[in-house]
Design a protein around this motif. Structure first.
Motif, PDB file in Angstrom:
ATOM      1  N   THR A 115       0.836  -1.198   0.000  1.00 24.71           N
ATOM      2  CA  THR A 115       0.000   0.000   0.000  1.00 24.71           C
ATOM      3  C   THR A 115       0.873   1.252   0.000  1.00 24.71           C
ATOM      4  OG1 THR A 115      -1.709  -1.182   1.233  1.00 24.71           O
ATOM      5  CG2 THR A 115      -1.849   1.216   1.199  1.00 24.71           C
ATOM      6  N   ALA A 116       1.886   1.256   0.861  1.00 25.16           N
ATOM      7  CA  ALA A 116       2.775   2.424   0.943  1.00 25.16           C
ATOM      8  C   ALA A 116       3.556   2.599  -0.351  1.00 25.16           C
ATOM      9  CB  ALA A 116       3.721   2.246   2.125  1.00 25.16           C
ATOM     10  N   ARG A 117       3.997   1.477  -0.931  1.00 26.56           N
ATOM     11  CA  ARG A 117       4.800   1.548  -2.151  1.00 26.56           C
ATOM     12  C   ARG A 117       3.998   2.161  -3.299  1.00 26.56           C
ATOM     13  NH1 ARG A 117       7.010  -4.095  -3.352  1.00 26.56           N
ATOM     14  NH2 ARG A 117       7.473  -3.842  -1.137  1.00 26.56           N
ATOM     15  N   SER A 118       2.716   1.862  -3.333  1.00 30.11           N
ATOM     16  CA  SER A 118       1.890   2.393  -4.422  1.00 30.11           C
ATOM     17  C   SER A 118       1.703   3.906  -4.321  1.00 30.11           C
ATOM     18  CB  SER A 118       0.516   1.701  -4.425  1.00 30.11           C
ATOM     19  OG  SER A 118      -0.232   2.063  -3.294  1.00 30.11           O
ATOM     20  N   HIS A 119       2.035   4.485  -3.141  1.00 28.93           N
ATOM     21  CA  HIS A 119       1.890   5.929  -2.949  1.00 28.93           C
ATOM     22  C   HIS A 119       3.229   6.656  -2.979  1.00 28.93           C
ATOM     23  CE1 HIS A 119      -2.381   6.586  -1.818  1.00 28.93           C
ATOM     24  NE2 HIS A 119      -2.337   5.283  -1.646  1.00 28.93           N
ATOM     25  N   SER A 120       4.312   5.886  -3.119  1.00 28.53           N
ATOM     26  CA  SER A 120       5.633   6.530  -3.076  1.00 28.53           C
ATOM     27  C   SER A 120       6.017   7.114  -4.435  1.00 28.53           C
ATOM     28  CB  SER A 120       6.688   5.509  -2.643  1.00 28.53           C
ATOM     29  OG  SER A 120       6.739   4.422  -3.556  1.00 28.53           O
TER      30      SER A 120
END
Length: 231
Positions: A226-231
């Motif tokens: 989830t975090a990677r998709s927002h980085s």
């Protein structure tokens, strides 16, 4: 910088936010936020609105990893479109053209139907024998504590198909409970084919007590995605 995801935890039938306590404790060692909500269990519509409101509020803090256990798969599928990722834990994952209620006889294991009592006013409660079905691989102290907290409910599985379940547009993962005596494992495996990824654990229907380490690790992995998709 994008803030870390919040893991938003939604319990299933007859339970409450309390059932996630062991998982929350394990996630506290990370940078992740956690939030466990209580569904009203007064109706499916009320439960759906509670999920929608919780997602809306939690999204103000950053990305949302929305987690559904069992029955919660229905209100989460109906109201989780604004989440960033979904995790279904032995949970219903309805198709857009099927009536969830019509699938109930094939969804629950036969023994579970015998431990639910309906009162004349429509309230559903669990009989004491449900303890061994819900928590068959759970340590006894946790099973006893959970059984003492069971909640009555008036919510019903909807008969009308969900037109646009959230998992069609939101990335999802599925956790299969292979020793589940409440929901048929084969039904869970069918749902898992619709998710982006899945994991199968040799545990009962309540991995928040019977496999909290493994469940927390799975949620950390999904939160990382989830975090990677927002980085």
């Amino acid at each position: 910088m994008t803030p870390p995801p919040t893991v938003l935890l939604v319990h299933g039938a007859h339970h409450g936010a309390w059932c996630w306590e062991e998982v929350v404790d394990r996630l506290r060692t990370t940078s992740l936020r956690t939030r466990a909500i209580d569904l009203p269990l007064t109706s499916y519509a009320d439960d759906t609105e509670a999920v929608r409101a919780a997602v809306r509020e939690t999204a103000l803090l950053g990305p949302v990893l929305l987690v559904a256990h069992s029955y919660a798969g229905l209100p989460v599928s109906a109201a989780g479109h604004a989440a960033d990722r979904l995790v279904y834990v032995a949970a219903r994952m309805p198709l857009p053209d099927e009536s969830p209620a019509s699938l109930t006889p094939h969804w629950n294991a036969p023994a579970f139907h015998d431990v639910v009592k309906e009162s004349p006013d429509g309230t559903l409660t669990l009989l004491p024998a449900a303890r061994d079905i819900l928590y068959s691989t759970t340590p006894a102290p946790y099973a006893d504590r959970a059984a003492a907290r069971w909640r009555p409910m008036r919510s019903r599985v909807p008969t009308t198909p969900l037109r646009d379940p959230a998992w069609l547009s939101v990335p999802s993962a599925y956790l299969i409970c292979a020793q589940d005596r409440t929901v048929r494992p084969e039904s869970q495996r069918t749902c898992a084919t619709h998710a982006c990824t899945h994991l199968e654990l040799p545990c009962d229907h309540s991995p928040f007590y019977s496999a909290p380490d493994e469940l927390a690790a799975f949620l950390r992995e999904q939160a990382s995605l989830t975090a990677r998709s927002h980085s």
